[in-house]
Design a protein around this motif. Structure first.
Motif, short mmCIF file in Angstrom:
data_model
loop_
_atom_site.label_atom_id
_atom_site.label_comp_id
_atom_site.label_asym_id
_atom_site.label_seq_id
_atom_site.Cartn_x
_atom_site.Cartn_y
_atom_site.Cartn_z
N TYR A 75 12.98 5.37 8.47
CA TYR A 75 12.97 4.22 7.56
C TYR A 75 11.54 3.86 7.16
N PHE A 76 10.65 3.76 8.15
CA PHE A 76 9.28 3.37 7.84
C PHE A 76 8.57 4.44 7.00
N TYR A 77 8.82 5.71 7.27
CA TYR A 77 8.18 6.78 6.50
C TYR A 77 8.67 6.78 5.05
N LEU A 78 9.99 6.72 4.87
CA LEU A 78 10.55 6.76 3.51
C LEU A 78 10.19 5.50 2.73
N SER A 79 10.24 4.33 3.39
CA SER A 79 9.92 3.09 2.68
C SER A 79 8.45 3.09 2.25
N ASP B 3 4.50 3.48 -2.03
CA ASP B 3 3.18 3.94 -2.46
C ASP B 3 3.21 4.96 -3.59
N ARG B 4 4.33 5.68 -3.72
CA ARG B 4 4.36 6.74 -4.72
C ARG B 4 5.26 6.43 -5.92
N VAL B 5 6.26 5.58 -5.74
CA VAL B 5 7.22 5.32 -6.81
C VAL B 5 7.04 3.92 -7.39
N ILE B 6 7.07 2.91 -6.53
CA ILE B 6 7.05 1.53 -7.04
C ILE B 6 5.64 1.12 -7.45
N PHE B 7 4.68 1.28 -6.53
CA PHE B 7 3.27 0.91 -6.81
C PHE B 7 2.38 2.12 -6.53
N PRO B 8 2.37 3.12 -7.42
CA PRO B 8 1.56 4.32 -7.16
C PRO B 8 0.07 4.00 -7.23
N ALA B 9 -0.67 4.55 -6.28
CA ALA B 9 -2.12 4.31 -6.22
C ALA B 9 -2.85 5.27 -7.16
N LYS B 10 -2.59 5.13 -8.45
CA LYS B 10 -3.24 5.98 -9.45
C LYS B 10 -3.12 5.30 -10.80
N GLY B 11 -3.84 5.81 -11.74
CA GLY B 11 -3.80 5.24 -13.08
C GLY B 11 -4.77 4.09 -13.24
N LYS B 12 -4.67 3.42 -14.36
CA LYS B 12 -5.61 2.33 -14.66
C LYS B 12 -5.35 1.07 -13.85
N GLY C 56 -5.95 -0.61 -8.59
CA GLY C 56 -6.33 -1.72 -7.72
C GLY C 56 -5.21 -2.73 -7.57
N ARG C 57 -4.59 -3.11 -8.70
CA ARG C 57 -3.49 -4.07 -8.66
C ARG C 57 -2.31 -3.51 -7.90
N ASN C 58 -2.00 -2.22 -8.06
CA ASN C 58 -0.87 -1.61 -7.36
C ASN C 58 -1.10 -1.59 -5.85
N ILE C 59 -2.32 -1.27 -5.45
CA ILE C 59 -2.61 -1.25 -4.01
C ILE C 59 -2.45 -2.64 -3.40
N ASN C 60 -2.94 -3.66 -4.11
CA ASN C 60 -2.81 -5.03 -3.62
C ASN C 60 -1.34 -5.45 -3.53
N ARG C 61 -0.55 -5.10 -4.54
CA ARG C 61 0.86 -5.44 -4.52
C ARG C 61 1.59 -4.71 -3.41
N ALA C 62 1.27 -3.45 -3.21
CA ALA C 62 1.90 -2.67 -2.14
C ALA C 62 1.57 -3.27 -0.77
N ASN C 63 0.30 -3.68 -0.59
CA ASN C 63 -0.08 -4.29 0.69
C ASN C 63 0.60 -5.64 0.91
N ALA C 64 0.90 -6.36 -0.18
CA ALA C 64 1.60 -7.64 -0.05
C ALA C 64 3.08 -7.44 0.29
N VAL C 65 3.67 -6.37 -0.24
CA VAL C 65 5.10 -6.11 -0.02
C VAL C 65 5.35 -5.43 1.32
N ARG C 66 4.39 -4.61 1.80
CA ARG C 66 4.59 -3.77 2.97
C ARG C 66 5.04 -4.55 4.23
N PRO C 67 4.42 -5.69 4.59
CA PRO C 67 4.88 -6.40 5.79
C PRO C 67 6.35 -6.81 5.71
N TRP C 68 6.78 -7.26 4.52
CA TRP C 68 8.19 -7.66 4.37
C TRP C 68 9.11 -6.45 4.44
#
Length: 326
Positions: free
Chosen positions: A21-25, A30-39, A42-54
């Motif tokens: 579960y933790f690996y797939l989530s 990181d790769r589908v919802i908020f991919p760490a690439k593109g313009k 930075g915003r995607n990484i911050n959003r992913a870090n905010a969602v990850r604990p939940w």
């Protein structure tokens, strides 16, 4: 299937499921919802870090919701119906409870248990912890005092039934009375009002060991410098105990007191085994049991009242426990 094999399969599925579960989530986040690439990297990484604990908390929250929140809501809804699950009666079950009668007796008895048992257990446990720490054979004494904790409430009740038996050849109380010259045995379980205290003594006997162990550890954690300073100032043993030691372990005392209080509010076995709630010894859990198999709505309303009474004590216990951790 062998029990050992079942255990291994359970461990593999449980641990493997958590890891999967933790690996797939993480991968989907990181790769589908908020991919760490593109313009917008930075915003995607911050959003992913905010969602990850939940995302990591979701399994625990789901289980708590399924096995705690949902039953509470379902129980409240059921309490709004009558004996027939299809008959909506609103708050009539609660109105009948607070109209008086046996519910009032059960509620007042519960309050009596709350006032007496935690206070007596905590005080006796504190005194015993202090005294046994001064003895060379204190660990043996602590083991004997803690032993009732290993006995179930029903087993302890059966033991005390022999103590309270109205036969001088069996009951300890009536044997003492016979030795003192009293001819007529008494049944202490039928003495109005006082029979509640005879029931409470059973729980005090059980819980004193718990209080003693926790408070003994707290007493040993008191800095020796404070005690030595009090001795140099001329303090006697009673002053050292009540004015130096007790204030320093007061948070631990409150945690022990509230823990026993929560247990008291849920106690059922002792009353049901000893008196069945008769002779004026009814408490809320035993009163709820009276309606369990003949009026689900009324029984659920009583259970909800018990939960409301327990909640403030539980919140207080959690707050005190957090203070102790700090």
């Amino acid at each position: 299937m062998p029990v050992i094999l079942q255990g291994l399969i359970t461990i593999i599925i449980g641990v493997g499921g958590c890891v999967g579960y933790f690996y797939l989530s993480n991968m989907i986040l990181d790769r589908v919802i908020f991919p760490a690439k593109g313009k917008n990297i930075g915003r995607n990484i911050n959003r992913a870090n905010a969602v990850r604990p939940w995302l990591f908390l979701f399994p625990a929250l789901f289980v708590l919701g399924l096995y705690l929140v949902y039953p509470v809501i379902g129980s409240f809804i059921r309490s709004l119906y009558g004996r027939n699950p299809d008959t909506f009666v609103g708050f009539d079950n609660y109105a009948l409870l607070f109209a008086g009668g046996d519910f009032t007796t059960a509620f007042l008895n519960n309050m009596l248990w709350v006032l007496f048992v935690p206070s007596a257990s905590t005080f006796i446990g504190l005194v015993v912890a202090q005294l046994t720490d001064q003895l060379s054979w204190g660990n043996i004494a602590k083991s004997l005092i803690f032993m009732p904790m290993a006995i179930s409430f029903v087993g302890a009740s059966l033991i005390w039934k022999f103590v309270y038996a109205n036969d001088p050849d069996i009951g300890l109380i009536n044997a003492v009375r016979a030795f003192m010259g009293f001819e007529n045995p008494i049944d202490v379980m039928q003495i109005p009002f006082w029979n509640n205290f005879f029931l409470m003594i059973i729980l005090v006997w059980i819980q004193t060991g718990f209080a003693m162990v926790i408070l003994s550890a707290a007493l040993r954690g008191i800095p020796e410098e404070t005690i030595e300073a009090a001795i140099l100032d001329g303090a006697n043993p009673f002053q050292i105990f009540f004015k130096i030691k007790v204030p320093q372990i007061l948070p631990t005392i409150m945690v022990v007191w509230t823990t026993i209080t929560v247990l008291v509010l849920k106690v059922f076995d002792i009353v049901y085994t000893m008196t069945g709630g008769n002779f004026g010894t009814e408490i809320l859990p035993s009163y709820m049991m009276d309606f369990m198999f003949r009026d689900d709505g009324r029984a659920t309303a009583i259970a909800f009242v018990i939960m409301i009474v327990v909640l403030p004590v539980m919140f207080w216990n959690i707050r005190e426990a957090r203070k102790e951790m700090r």
